[in-house]
Write a protein that holds these residues in place. Structure first.
Motif, PDB file in Angstrom:
ATOM      1  N   THR A   1       2.269  14.779   2.195  1.00 46.38           N
ATOM      2  CA  THR A   1       1.208  15.539   1.556  1.00 46.38           C
ATOM      3  C   THR A   1      -0.143  14.891   1.839  1.00 46.38           C
ATOM      4  OG1 THR A   1       1.429  14.281  -0.500  1.00 46.38           O
ATOM      5  CG2 THR A   1       2.790  16.254  -0.256  1.00 46.38           C
ATOM      6  N   TYR A   2      -1.197  15.611   1.472  1.00 47.31           N
ATOM      7  CA  TYR A   2      -2.536  15.079   1.692  1.00 47.31           C
ATOM      8  C   TYR A   2      -2.760  13.814   0.879  1.00 47.31           C
ATOM      9  CZ  TYR A   2      -7.639  14.778   1.591  1.00 47.31           C
ATOM     10  OH  TYR A   2      -8.928  14.327   1.677  1.00 47.31           O
ATOM     11  N   ARG A   3      -2.244  13.789  -0.341  1.00 46.02           N
ATOM     12  CA  ARG A   3      -2.399  12.606  -1.192  1.00 46.02           C
ATOM     13  C   ARG A   3      -1.691  11.392  -0.604  1.00 46.02           C
ATOM     14  NH1 ARG A   3      -6.016  11.028  -4.569  1.00 46.02           N
ATOM     15  NH2 ARG A   3      -5.960   9.425  -2.967  1.00 46.02           N
ATOM     16  N   GLU A   4      -0.488  11.603  -0.038  1.00 46.21           N
ATOM     17  CA  GLU A   4       0.258  10.496   0.564  1.00 46.21           C
ATOM     18  C   GLU A   4      -0.420   9.979   1.817  1.00 46.21           C
ATOM     19  OE1 GLU A   4       4.712  11.930  -0.929  1.00 46.21           O
ATOM     20  OE2 GLU A   4       4.059  12.235   1.148  1.00 46.21           O
ATOM     21  N   LYS A   5      -1.012  10.883   2.599  1.00 47.38           N
ATOM     22  CA  LYS A   5      -1.738  10.435   3.789  1.00 47.38           C
ATOM     23  C   LYS A   5      -2.954   9.598   3.420  1.00 47.38           C
ATOM     24  CE  LYS A   5      -0.305  14.397   6.610  1.00 47.38           C
ATOM     25  NZ  LYS A   5      -0.771  15.595   7.355  1.00 47.38           N
ATOM     26  N   VAL A   6      -3.676  10.026   2.386  1.00 52.34           N
ATOM     27  CA  VAL A   6      -4.838   9.249   1.944  1.00 52.34           C
ATOM     28  C   VAL A   6      -4.410   7.887   1.419  1.00 52.34           C
ATOM     29  CG1 VAL A   6      -6.732   9.188   0.268  1.00 52.34           C
ATOM     30  CG2 VAL A   6      -6.217  11.308   1.486  1.00 52.34           C
ATOM     31  N   ASP A   7      -3.282   7.843   0.708  1.00 52.93           N
ATOM     32  CA  ASP A   7      -2.790   6.567   0.195  1.00 52.93           C
ATOM     33  C   ASP A   7      -2.399   5.615   1.319  1.00 52.93           C
ATOM     34  OD1 ASP A   7      -3.187   7.541  -2.323  1.00 52.93           O
ATOM     35  OD2 ASP A   7      -1.087   8.050  -2.690  1.00 52.93           O
ATOM     36  N   SER A   8      -1.789   6.151   2.375  1.00 51.81           N
ATOM     37  CA  SER A   8      -1.437   5.293   3.510  1.00 51.81           C
ATOM     38  C   SER A   8      -2.681   4.757   4.210  1.00 51.81           C
ATOM     39  CB  SER A   8      -0.570   6.083   4.497  1.00 51.81           C
ATOM     40  OG  SER A   8      -1.284   7.200   5.014  1.00 51.81           O
ATOM     41  N   LEU A   9      -3.729   5.567   4.288  1.00 53.42           N
ATOM     42  CA  LEU A   9      -4.983   5.084   4.873  1.00 53.42           C
ATOM     43  C   LEU A   9      -5.609   4.000   4.012  1.00 53.42           C
ATOM     44  CD1 LEU A   9      -6.591   8.423   6.120  1.00 53.42           C
ATOM     45  CD2 LEU A   9      -5.577   6.614   7.504  1.00 53.42           C
ATOM     46  N   ILE A  10      -5.520   4.163   2.690  1.00 52.81           N
ATOM     47  CA  ILE A  10      -6.069   3.137   1.797  1.00 52.81           C
ATOM     48  C   ILE A  10      -5.291   1.840   1.922  1.00 52.81           C
ATOM     49  CG2 ILE A  10      -6.393   2.531  -0.631  1.00 52.81           C
ATOM     50  CD1 ILE A  10      -7.033   5.431  -1.183  1.00 52.81           C
ATOM     51  N   GLU A  11      -3.968   1.933   2.076  1.00 48.36           N
ATOM     52  CA  GLU A  11      -3.169   0.725   2.246  1.00 48.36           C
ATOM     53  C   GLU A  11      -3.528  -0.016   3.532  1.00 48.36           C
ATOM     54  OE1 GLU A  11       0.839   1.985   2.102  1.00 48.36           O
ATOM     55  OE2 GLU A  11       0.993   1.900  -0.080  1.00 48.36           O
ATOM     56  N   ALA A  12      -3.860   0.728   4.586  1.00 44.98           N
ATOM     57  CA  ALA A  12      -4.138   0.086   5.872  1.00 44.98           C
ATOM     58  C   ALA A  12      -5.593  -0.358   6.007  1.00 44.98           C
ATOM     59  CB  ALA A  12      -3.774   1.053   7.006  1.00 44.98           C
ATOM     60  N   PHE A  13      -6.529   0.476   5.605  1.00 45.03           N
ATOM     61  CA  PHE A  13      -7.936   0.188   5.882  1.00 45.03           C
ATOM     62  C   PHE A  13      -8.807   0.190   4.630  1.00 45.03           C
ATOM     63  CE2 PHE A  13      -6.083   2.720   9.371  1.00 45.03           C
ATOM     64  CZ  PHE A  13      -6.093   1.764  10.371  1.00 45.03           C
ATOM     65  N   GLY A  14      -8.238   0.357   3.442  1.00 40.39           N
ATOM     66  CA  GLY A  14      -9.047   0.460   2.234  1.00 40.39           C
ATOM     67  C   GLY A  14      -9.598  -0.878   1.787  1.00 40.39           C
ATOM     68  N   THR A  15     -10.626  -0.821   0.951  1.00 42.03           N
ATOM     69  CA  THR A  15     -11.203  -2.026   0.374  1.00 42.03           C
ATOM     70  C   THR A  15     -10.310  -2.551  -0.743  1.00 42.03           C
ATOM     71  OG1 THR A  15     -12.493  -0.718  -1.198  1.00 42.03           O
ATOM     72  CG2 THR A  15     -13.518  -1.211   0.936  1.00 42.03           C
ATOM     73  N   ASN A  16     -10.639  -3.733  -1.242  1.00 47.54           N
ATOM     74  CA  ASN A  16      -9.834  -4.310  -2.322  1.00 47.54           C
ATOM     75  C   ASN A  16      -9.904  -3.459  -3.586  1.00 47.54           C
ATOM     76  OD1 ASN A  16      -9.100  -6.454  -0.693  1.00 47.54           O
ATOM     77  ND2 ASN A  16     -10.852  -7.706  -1.328  1.00 47.54           N
ATOM     78  N   LYS A  17     -11.077  -2.884  -3.855  1.00 46.56           N
ATOM     79  CA  LYS A  17     -11.227  -2.039  -5.028  1.00 46.56           C
ATOM     80  C   LYS A  17     -10.366  -0.793  -4.911  1.00 46.56           C
ATOM     81  CE  LYS A  17     -14.755   0.242  -7.840  1.00 46.56           C
ATOM     82  NZ  LYS A  17     -16.207   0.539  -7.981  1.00 46.56           N
ATOM     83  N   GLN A  18     -10.328  -0.179  -3.719  1.00 44.51           N
ATOM     84  CA  GLN A  18      -9.506   1.008  -3.523  1.00 44.51           C
ATOM     85  C   GLN A  18      -8.021   0.678  -3.618  1.00 44.51           C
ATOM     86  OE1 GLN A  18     -10.933   2.294   0.290  1.00 44.51           O
ATOM     87  NE2 GLN A  18     -12.443   3.701  -0.585  1.00 44.51           N
ATOM     88  N   LYS A  19      -7.636  -0.488  -3.108  1.00 40.27           N
ATOM     89  CA  LYS A  19      -6.233  -0.881  -3.195  1.00 40.27           C
ATOM     90  C   LYS A  19      -5.817  -1.152  -4.637  1.00 40.27           C
ATOM     91  CE  LYS A  19      -5.945  -2.815   1.480  1.00 40.27           C
ATOM     92  NZ  LYS A  19      -5.724  -4.041   2.291  1.00 40.27           N
ATOM     93  N   ARG A  20      -6.711  -1.755  -5.438  1.00 36.40           N
ATOM     94  CA  ARG A  20      -6.395  -1.971  -6.846  1.00 36.40           C
ATOM     95  C   ARG A  20      -6.261  -0.652  -7.597  1.00 36.40           C
ATOM     96  NH1 ARG A  20     -10.266  -6.233  -6.364  1.00 36.40           N
ATOM     97  NH2 ARG A  20     -11.839  -4.855  -7.327  1.00 36.40           N
ATOM     98  N   ALA A  21      -7.157   0.297  -7.279  1.00 35.91           N
ATOM     99  CA  ALA A  21      -7.066   1.612  -7.913  1.00 35.91           C
ATOM    100  C   ALA A  21      -5.768   2.323  -7.534  1.00 35.91           C
ATOM    101  CB  ALA A  21      -8.272   2.469  -7.530  1.00 35.91           C
ATOM    102  N   LEU A  22      -5.355   2.194  -6.266  1.00 39.67           N
ATOM    103  CA  LEU A  22      -4.104   2.801  -5.816  1.00 39.67           C
ATOM    104  C   LEU A  22      -2.914   2.174  -6.518  1.00 39.67           C
ATOM    105  CD1 LEU A  22      -2.481   4.624  -3.909  1.00 39.67           C
ATOM    106  CD2 LEU A  22      -2.632   2.810  -2.179  1.00 39.67           C
ATOM    107  N   SER A  23      -2.919   0.856  -6.653  1.00 41.28           N
ATOM    108  CA  SER A  23      -1.828   0.178  -7.346  1.00 41.28           C
ATOM    109  C   SER A  23      -1.762   0.582  -8.814  1.00 41.28           C
ATOM    110  CB  SER A  23      -1.993  -1.329  -7.215  1.00 41.28           C
ATOM    111  OG  SER A  23      -0.993  -2.013  -7.927  1.00 41.28           O
TER     112      SER A  23
END
Length: 413
Positions: free
Chosen positions: A126-148
């Motif tokens: 899904t679109y949400r899963e694709k965005v999450d995979s991009l955040i895991e690979a190239f996201g900032t620390n703040k985005q990764k904390r929000a994802l977690s």
């Protein structure tokens, strides 16, 4: 042994000196001479993400095997651990230790492509899963904390849903599915679903709610002995009934006709009303319910089938009076009191005897089309006096409009 071995450090080691350890996903290799191995590396050495990508190809007469250190099929252990392998140099007879990489060799079937599999997997996301995979690979620390944090909340909501489902199953096991279904229907359709049969085109008030729909002739005849017993009660026994919370019964027994069919009819109806009021106050009905009062078997069966529902408790079937059945009992008691009191009933006494609120009994009376009036005073259990409410059946029946609360809009300052 240490003197005969030479350790080659990783920093001084060349790329060509690294050893390769392979494993086949579909079996073990018995003869290495049957396979031709080829080792490939990425040509883009300037890209730090691609310069270390390697691919190993093994070809045989039947199948070809491919293994890589990147992608979804690569072994994750290469990133977690460092592997070393000892190679014996037969010329110097010394053991040299080299770093190694593990490759998982998988057969390649003609007609299938790994790129096609990757694209099909990507389209399934899904679109949400694709965005999450991009955040895991190239996201900032703040985005990764929000994802977690969002994933932890999702796990918490799933745990909450499982807990709610478990609680719902336990409630169904305790109360029974039939009782819950009837309560849902009662909440959706109001009290009109539990009213006795009504004949709106009747010529007289006595034929609007027929007496035979409340007590059939067979049931009425079965109350002969119980009615005679009710007519012969002493003042002390009447006081015991009053203390038990059945003032409606006592009021009609105190005003029994002197003799004749009317006295017998009033006494039998008073006994049936007493059984319904006692049943309304029971949480779990015992099998011996009504035996002390001399309740006939046919009346006991009618009460159980009409005003109770079956539930399961510890593997046993029990009869209970649910909320919807209490409303149904109030409607039938009210219809019976109308026949006992010349089409007039005291709602204040009835709601106290049944243990329901006055608002609920008034709602039942309005649903039956009765005329409501206030008259006289009634003394409560606490000794206080209050104006009682009467319900009278007058033709034509009254049609009450449902009350709809209109909320005022708040002014914006």
């Amino acid at each position: 042994m240490d003197a005969n071995c030479t350790l080659v450090c990783c920093e001084e080691e060349r790329e060509d000196d690294k050893a390769v350890i392979v494993q086949f996903s579909n079996g073990n290799l018995r003869n290495t001479e049957q396979l031709d191995f080829s080792f490939y590396k990425n040509v883009d050495e300037t890209n730090p993400r691609k310069k270390n990508r390697r691919m190993l190809v093994a070809e045989s007469q039947r199948l070809s095997y491919v293994g890589s250190n990147f992608g979804t099929e690569a072994l994750k252990c290469n990133n977690l651990c460092k592997y070393y392998v000892g190679v014996l140099n037969k010329e110097t007879m010394r053991m040299e230790v080299h770093s190694a990489q593990l490759f998982n060799m998988q057969p390649v079937i003609p007609g299938e492509s790994s790129t096609e599999n990757d694209t099909s997997q990507n389209t399934d996301l899904t679109y949400r899963e694709k965005v999450d995979s991009l955040i895991e690979a190239f996201g900032t620390n703040k985005q990764k904390r929000a994802l977690s944090s969002r994933r932890l909340n999702q796990v918490g909501s799933e745990a909450l849903q499982s807990a709610v489902a478990k609680a719902a199953h336990s409630i169904i096991d305790q109360k029974g599915l039939k009782a819950l279904q009837q309560e849902v229907v009662q909440s959706q359709s109001g009290v009109s679903h539990y009213l006795p049969p009504c004949y709106h085109d009747a010529d007289t008030p006595q034929h609007v709610y027929l007496f035979d729909d409340i007590l059939s002739p067979v049931e009425y005849d079965a109350l002969d002995a119980a009615g005679s017993k009710m007519a012969a009660l002493t003042p002390e026994e009447l006081q015991n009934i009053t203390d038990g919370g059945c003032q409606s019964v006592v009021r009609h027994l105190e005003s029994l006709p002197r003799e004749g069919v009317a006295r017998e009819r009033q006494a039998r109806c008073a006994f049936y009303l007493l059984m319904m009021l006692k049943l309304a106050r029971q949480r779990h009905i015992n099998r011996k319910f009504g035996q002390e009062e001399g309740c006939p078997r046919i009346i006991h069966t009618k009460l159980m089938r009409t005003f109770t529902v079956e539930t399961f408790n510890n593997g046993r079937v029990q009869n209970v009076v649910s909320t919807s059945m209490r409303v149904k009992m109030a409607a039938y008691c009210l219809a019976l009191l109308l026949h006992m009191g010349d089409m007039t009933s005291d709602l204040t006494l009835l709601h106290r005897d049944l243990g329901v609120t006055e608002k609920r009994i008034v709602e039942v009376a309005k649903s039956m089309g009765l005329t409501l009036v206030r008259h006289g005073c009634v003394k409560g259990n606490d000794g206080a006096t209050a104006e009682n409410r009467l319900a009278t059946l007058v033709l034509p029946l009254v049609k009450y409009q449902p009350f709809i609360e209109i909320r005022k809009r708040k002014k914006m300052h």
